[in-house]
Design an enzyme around this catalytic site. Structure first.
Site, PDB file in Angstrom:
ATOM      1  N   ASP A  10     -18.911  22.756 -66.611  1.00  0.00           N
ATOM      2  CA  ASP A  10     -18.206  21.880 -67.347  1.00  0.00           C
ATOM      3  C   ASP A  10     -16.708  21.917 -67.833  1.00  0.00           C
ATOM      4  O   ASP A  10     -16.345  23.220 -67.688  1.00  0.00           O
ATOM      5  CB  ASP A  10     -19.374  21.842 -68.752  1.00  0.00           C
ATOM      6  CG  ASP A  10     -18.986  20.744 -69.729  1.00  0.00           C
ATOM      7  OD1 ASP A  10     -18.401  19.622 -69.482  1.00  0.00           O
ATOM      8  OD2 ASP A  10     -19.147  21.107 -70.962  1.00  0.00           O
ATOM      9  N   GLU A  12     -14.968  20.778 -71.188  1.00  0.00           N
ATOM     10  CA  GLU A  12     -14.690  20.740 -72.640  1.00  0.00           C
ATOM     11  C   GLU A  12     -15.777  21.661 -73.301  1.00  0.00           C
ATOM     12  O   GLU A  12     -17.040  21.575 -72.813  1.00  0.00           O
ATOM     13  CB  GLU A  12     -14.844  19.404 -73.224  1.00  0.00           C
ATOM     14  CG  GLU A  12     -13.570  18.541 -72.843  1.00  0.00           C
ATOM     15  CD  GLU A  12     -13.598  17.222 -73.753  1.00  0.00           C
ATOM     16  OE1 GLU A  12     -13.526  17.117 -74.719  1.00  0.00           O
ATOM     17  OE2 GLU A  12     -13.868  16.225 -72.808  1.00  0.00           O
ATOM     18  N   GLU A  18     -12.773  21.323 -77.347  1.00  0.00           N
ATOM     19  CA  GLU A  18     -13.219  20.026 -77.309  1.00  0.00           C
ATOM     20  C   GLU A  18     -12.010  19.007 -77.657  1.00  0.00           C
ATOM     21  O   GLU A  18     -11.633  19.026 -78.396  1.00  0.00           O
ATOM     22  CB  GLU A  18     -14.340  19.673 -78.036  1.00  0.00           C
ATOM     23  CG  GLU A  18     -15.634  20.222 -77.756  1.00  0.00           C
ATOM     24  CD  GLU A  18     -16.462  19.647 -76.777  1.00  0.00           C
ATOM     25  OE1 GLU A  18     -15.965  18.515 -76.486  1.00  0.00           O
ATOM     26  OE2 GLU A  18     -17.503  19.935 -76.386  1.00  0.00           O
ATOM     27  N   ARG A  49     -16.676   5.822 -80.223  1.00  0.00           N
ATOM     28  CA  ARG A  49     -15.270   6.365 -80.293  1.00  0.00           C
ATOM     29  C   ARG A  49     -14.179   5.149 -80.075  1.00  0.00           C
ATOM     30  O   ARG A  49     -13.301   5.101 -80.823  1.00  0.00           O
ATOM     31  CB  ARG A  49     -15.095   7.376 -79.074  1.00  0.00           C
ATOM     32  CG  ARG A  49     -15.707   8.854 -79.498  1.00  0.00           C
ATOM     33  CD  ARG A  49     -15.662   9.674 -78.042  1.00  0.00           C
ATOM     34  NE  ARG A  49     -16.257  10.821 -78.264  1.00  0.00           N
ATOM     35  CZ  ARG A  49     -16.309  11.954 -77.446  1.00  0.00           C
ATOM     36  NH1 ARG A  49     -16.511  11.284 -76.169  1.00  0.00           N
ATOM     37  NH2 ARG A  49     -17.151  12.936 -77.756  1.00  0.00           N
ATOM     38  N   SER A  94     -17.074  16.924 -65.124  1.00  0.00           N
ATOM     39  CA  SER A  94     -16.644  16.584 -66.544  1.00  0.00           C
ATOM     40  C   SER A  94     -16.853  15.055 -66.963  1.00  0.00           C
ATOM     41  O   SER A  94     -16.822  14.411 -66.030  1.00  0.00           O
ATOM     42  CB  SER A  94     -15.296  16.969 -67.117  1.00  0.00           C
ATOM     43  OG  SER A  94     -15.195  16.708 -68.442  1.00  0.00           O
ATOM     44  N   ASP A  95     -17.437  14.823 -68.117  1.00  0.00           N
ATOM     45  CA  ASP A  95     -17.535  13.429 -68.566  1.00  0.00           C
ATOM     46  C   ASP A  95     -16.191  12.923 -69.221  1.00  0.00           C
ATOM     47  O   ASP A  95     -16.061  11.983 -69.880  1.00  0.00           O
ATOM     48  CB  ASP A  95     -18.482  13.258 -69.451  1.00  0.00           C
ATOM     49  CG  ASP A  95     -19.824  13.016 -68.871  1.00  0.00           C
ATOM     50  OD1 ASP A  95     -19.702  12.680 -67.762  1.00  0.00           O
ATOM     51  OD2 ASP A  95     -21.010  13.368 -69.506  1.00  0.00           O
ATOM     52  N   ASP A 156     -22.312  23.578 -71.887  1.00  0.00           N
ATOM     53  CA  ASP A 156     -22.590  23.847 -73.085  1.00  0.00           C
ATOM     54  C   ASP A 156     -23.405  22.750 -73.913  1.00  0.00           C
ATOM     55  O   ASP A 156     -23.936  23.003 -74.910  1.00  0.00           O
ATOM     56  CB  ASP A 156     -21.285  24.116 -74.011  1.00  0.00           C
ATOM     57  CG  ASP A 156     -20.390  22.906 -74.075  1.00  0.00           C
ATOM     58  OD1 ASP A 156     -20.481  22.215 -72.984  1.00  0.00           O
ATOM     59  OD2 ASP A 156     -19.765  22.754 -75.274  1.00  0.00           O
TER      60      ASP A 156
END
Length: 203
Positions: A10, A12, A18, A49, A94-95, A156
């Protein structure tokens, strides 16, 4: 060891801070601090968001200004450099979004990253997002395995659990006490040296 191993990490919280938390602090809006550690439903989180960005007339320009000031977590680049010297490939899954990732990848020594894309209008307003594939972390790990690779994964957050579970070995890194407690089957580490040794043993 085998050169058929791929380490999937991952981004962030694992290699860099983050992004949305850094942005929240930069613009003084607490709502942006909500991450996949708090909200397992990524679609729900992103819609929240985007609504918050629109309400506050904020766009890609402001987020990029924050990202330009973000540095990798101490030891992250050295950890990646050490991993790449082992008999394996390293891919960041990653997203995050291509529009966010560029400056961070440069600071990490240009590792391979698979991530998503934002939809941005001519005024710089973020109007939507496109996921590369559904359940991208799990899907990517399964695709690598279908090509004959074995995967080792670390992350995480809630959205990392599927790729960790699907891999031959998986580890939590810099996770939350709640996630560590809920998933005791996965070893959890706080230091890069410890994670490196665990990955090395798994290789």
């Amino acid at each position: 060891m085998s050169d058929m191993n791929v380490v999937c990490l991952d981004l962030e919280g694992v290699l860099v801070p983050e992004i949305w938390i850094a942005f929240a602090e930069a613009v003084g809006i607490e709502g942006f601090k909500r991450t996949t550690r708090d909200e397992p439903d990524y679609d729900k989180l992103m819609k929240y968001r985007l609504d918050l960005l629109k309400e506050n007339s904020l766009g890609l320009k402001e987020i990029k200004e924050t990202i330009s000031k973000i540095e990798p977590l101490p030891g992250a680049k050295e950890f990646l450099d050490k991993l790449r010297k082992e008999d394996c490939q390293v891919i960041i899954i990653s997203d995050t979004f291509t529009q966010f990732a560029g400056p961070l990848m440069e600071k990490l020594g240009f590792p391979t990253i698979f991530c998503n894309t934002l939809e941005v209008d001519e005024n710089g307003e973020i109007t939507g997002y496109r996921m590369r594939v559904e359940k991208s972390k799990y899907t990517t790990v399964k695709a690598l395995q279908s090509m004959g690779f074995e995967t080792i994964a670390s992350g995480d957050s809630f959205n990392d659990l599927a790729m960790i579970e699907a891999s031959k070995a998986g580890f939590l890194f810099k996770s939350t006490p709640d996630i560590i407690k809920a998933y005791p089957q996965y070893e959890a580490f706080e230091e890069y040296d410890d994670l490196f040794e665990a990955i090395r043993k798994a290789l």
